[in-house]
Motif scaffolding. Structure first.
Motif, PDB file in Angstrom:
ATOM      1  N   MET A 198     -44.022  79.724 104.670  1.00 39.98           N
ATOM      2  CA  MET A 198     -43.499  81.236 104.609  1.00 39.98           C
ATOM      3  C   MET A 198     -44.393  82.180 105.915  1.00 39.98           C
ATOM      4  SD  MET A 198     -41.683  82.290 102.230  1.00 39.98           S
ATOM      5  CE  MET A 198     -41.539  83.935 102.367  1.00 39.98           C
ATOM      6  N   ALA A 199     -44.821  81.527 106.695  1.00 37.66           N
ATOM      7  CA  ALA A 199     -45.137  82.377 107.987  1.00 37.66           C
ATOM      8  C   ALA A 199     -44.444  82.434 108.468  1.00 37.66           C
ATOM      9  CB  ALA A 199     -46.327  81.641 108.682  1.00 37.66           C
TER      10      ALA A 199
ATOM     11  N   ALA B 291     -50.524  75.973  99.457  1.00 39.03           N
ATOM     12  CA  ALA B 291     -51.101  76.056 100.531  1.00 39.03           C
ATOM     13  C   ALA B 291     -49.368  75.345 101.853  1.00 39.03           C
ATOM     14  CB  ALA B 291     -51.711  74.451 101.237  1.00 39.03           C
ATOM     15  N   LEU B 292     -49.094  74.653 101.639  1.00 37.73           N
ATOM     16  CA  LEU B 292     -47.765  74.585 101.578  1.00 37.73           C
ATOM     17  C   LEU B 292     -46.625  75.723 102.174  1.00 37.73           C
ATOM     18  CD1 LEU B 292     -46.500  70.990 100.472  1.00 37.73           C
ATOM     19  CD2 LEU B 292     -47.068  70.981 102.761  1.00 37.73           C
ATOM     20  N   ARG B 293     -46.814  75.981 101.054  1.00 39.76           N
ATOM     21  CA  ARG B 293     -46.200  77.952 100.959  1.00 39.76           C
ATOM     22  C   ARG B 293     -46.148  78.453 101.789  1.00 39.76           C
ATOM     23  NH1 ARG B 293     -43.577  78.530  94.427  1.00 39.76           N
ATOM     24  NH2 ARG B 293     -43.258  76.490  93.713  1.00 39.76           N
TER      25      ARG B 293
ATOM     26  N   LEU C 201     -40.427  72.832 108.908  1.00 35.95           N
ATOM     27  CA  LEU C 201     -39.651  73.403 109.100  1.00 35.95           C
ATOM     28  C   LEU C 201     -40.146  75.028 109.885  1.00 35.95           C
ATOM     29  CD1 LEU C 201     -36.389  72.400 106.694  1.00 35.95           C
ATOM     30  CD2 LEU C 201     -36.897  71.903 109.510  1.00 35.95           C
ATOM     31  N   ALA C 202     -40.260  74.889 109.056  1.00 37.60           N
ATOM     32  CA  ALA C 202     -41.714  77.179 109.626  1.00 37.60           C
ATOM     33  C   ALA C 202     -41.859  76.577 111.065  1.00 37.60           C
ATOM     34  CB  ALA C 202     -42.302  77.488 108.455  1.00 37.60           C
ATOM     35  N   GLU C 203     -42.694  75.628 110.702  1.00 32.58           N
ATOM     36  CA  GLU C 203     -44.101  74.739 111.869  1.00 32.58           C
ATOM     37  C   GLU C 203     -43.238  75.013 113.183  1.00 32.58           C
ATOM     38  OE1 GLU C 203     -47.609  73.052 111.380  1.00 32.58           O
ATOM     39  OE2 GLU C 203     -45.767  71.198 111.308  1.00 32.58           O
ATOM     40  N   ARG C 204     -41.652  74.196 113.009  1.00 32.82           N
ATOM     41  CA  ARG C 204     -41.399  73.398 114.589  1.00 32.82           C
ATOM     42  C   ARG C 204     -39.680  74.635 114.957  1.00 32.82           C
ATOM     43  NH1 ARG C 204     -41.472  68.477 115.490  1.00 32.82           N
ATOM     44  NH2 ARG C 204     -44.407  68.202 113.746  1.00 32.82           N
ATOM     45  N   GLY C 205     -39.811  76.178 114.211  1.00 32.91           N
ATOM     46  CA  GLY C 205     -39.481  76.862 114.388  1.00 32.91           C
ATOM     47  C   GLY C 205     -37.619  76.684 113.533  1.00 32.91           C
ATOM     48  N   LEU C 206     -37.264  76.327 113.054  1.00 32.43           N
ATOM     49  CA  LEU C 206     -36.433  75.637 112.390  1.00 32.43           C
ATOM     50  C   LEU C 206     -36.019  77.100 111.110  1.00 32.43           C
ATOM     51  CD1 LEU C 206     -36.292  71.602 112.960  1.00 32.43           C
ATOM     52  CD2 LEU C 206     -35.337  73.379 114.196  1.00 32.43           C
ATOM     53  N   PRO C 207     -35.058  77.234 110.915  1.00 32.08           N
ATOM     54  CA  PRO C 207     -34.021  78.491 110.016  1.00 32.08           C
ATOM     55  C   PRO C 207     -33.639  77.436 108.521  1.00 32.08           C
ATOM     56  CG  PRO C 207     -32.329  77.499 111.528  1.00 32.08           C
ATOM     57  CD  PRO C 207     -33.479  77.029 112.090  1.00 32.08           C
TER      58      PRO C 207
END
Length: 321
Positions: free
Chosen positions: A182-183, A176-178, A214-220
């Motif tokens: 990846m989204a 679920a986290l991955r 980080l992906a959720e917040r749009g950070l690379p």
């Protein structure tokens, strides 16, 4: 709206119990375990008494009782009776709610029940829903971690009876986290956050949670996973030029302060504008004396996220040299 007077939907009761909505509907269609009162139209509304019957079905099937036999018990039937009389709600054996969870989100209880039953489909649906409903931070801190800890405590105190439960639950949490990570992976340009476990550390779930946030917040970010060799970590830092490096250590036996200092002192970039990364020492393995220059020890996921966000809010992120 009160559950006592208005009831809850099939989807809501399925999440609470840790089963899929399809399973709830199947039990109703095959065995007659359904709402005593129907709302107008096609929508089912489950009242507390109805939910008590479903809880008993979950308890029995989790112990290996076939669903048909469990339904006969729940409805107060004898083998061979076509229907039998319904047992008053709440008069059957006490429901086995799975591992003790304390006062946490209801999703914990449903997830624990699904894990005990080894119900992979229900765990996948529940974890995906809790991330969608509450976000990664709340899902990790209030549902995933408490449930993992509860299952771990249970198998430790029950002659390893729940080892398979913990392994399956961990795999689905990781999945679920991955999926969440990846989204958003690769969608943002710029110096990344480099995520890695120290060479002797294979415990990756907390780093996977941070990657998803980080992906959720749009950070690379770049996720390198567990037990990254020192030489590979050094090469990854030099090649990717990260703004932040997060090193995870679960136990003091795996923490390498010498490696952390080396990473914090690694410079990269064009001559005259070379930078070094900020290094976050994440995990209980780094407990001890205060870290040195270029090293920070965040207290948890939220604090790590705050530190990283602050770096990216500063146009000149990178400590310089």
């Amino acid at each position: 709206m009160s559950e006592t007077t208005h009831g809850v939907t099939t989807g809501a009761v399925a999440r609470r119990l840790g089963v899929s909505p399809t399973t709830v509907r199947s039990w109703e269609q095959r065995y007659g375990i359904g709402p005593a009162v129907r709302a107008s139209g096609r929508h089912r509304r489950w009242m507390p008494g109805d939910i008590a019957l479903l809880e008993e079905m979950c308890r029995l099937t989790a112990t290996g009782v076939p669903p048909a036999e469990a339904a006969r018990v729940v409805l107060g039937q004898q083998p061979g009776d076509p229907r039998g009389g319904g047992a008053p709600p709440g008069t059957g054996p006490a429901a086995d709610d799975g591992p003790p969870l304390g006062d946490v989100r209801r999703e914990c209880r449903g997830l624990a029940r699904a894990a005990v039953r080894l119900d992979a489909a229900a765990m996948e649906a529940l974890l995906g829903q809790v991330i969608a409903d509450h976000g990664v931070v709340a899902a990790w801190e209030e549902v995933m971690v408490p449930t993992l800890h509860a299952v771990g405590r249970t198998w430790e105190s029950s002659d390893d009876r729940y080892v398979e439960v913990e392994h399956l639950l961990s795999w689905h949490v990781s999945t679920a986290l991955r999926r969440a990570a990846m989204a958003g992976a690769g969608a943002v340009e710029g110096p990344p956050v480099l995520l890695a476990c120290v060479p002797a550390e294979a415990h990756t779930l907390p780093l996977e949670a941070l990657a998803a946030v980080l992906a959720e917040r749009g950070l690379p970010f770049r996720m390198f996973g567990g037990a990254v060799p020192a030489e590979a970590l050094d090469a990854a830092v030099r090649r990717s030029g990260p703004a932040v490096v997060v090193l995870w250590s679960q136990a003091r036996s795996t923490a390498s302060h010498a490696l952390a200092r080396h990473v914090a002192g690694t410079s990269f970039g064009l001559r005259g504008a070379r930078t070094t990364p900020l290094v976050l020492l994440a995990g209980p393995g780094w407990a001890g004396p205060p870290p040195g220059d270029g090293l920070l020890r965040p207290g948890g996921l939220r604090e790590a996220l705050q530190v990283i966000a602050a770096v990216y809010e500063d146009p000149g992120h990178g400590s310089g040299s």
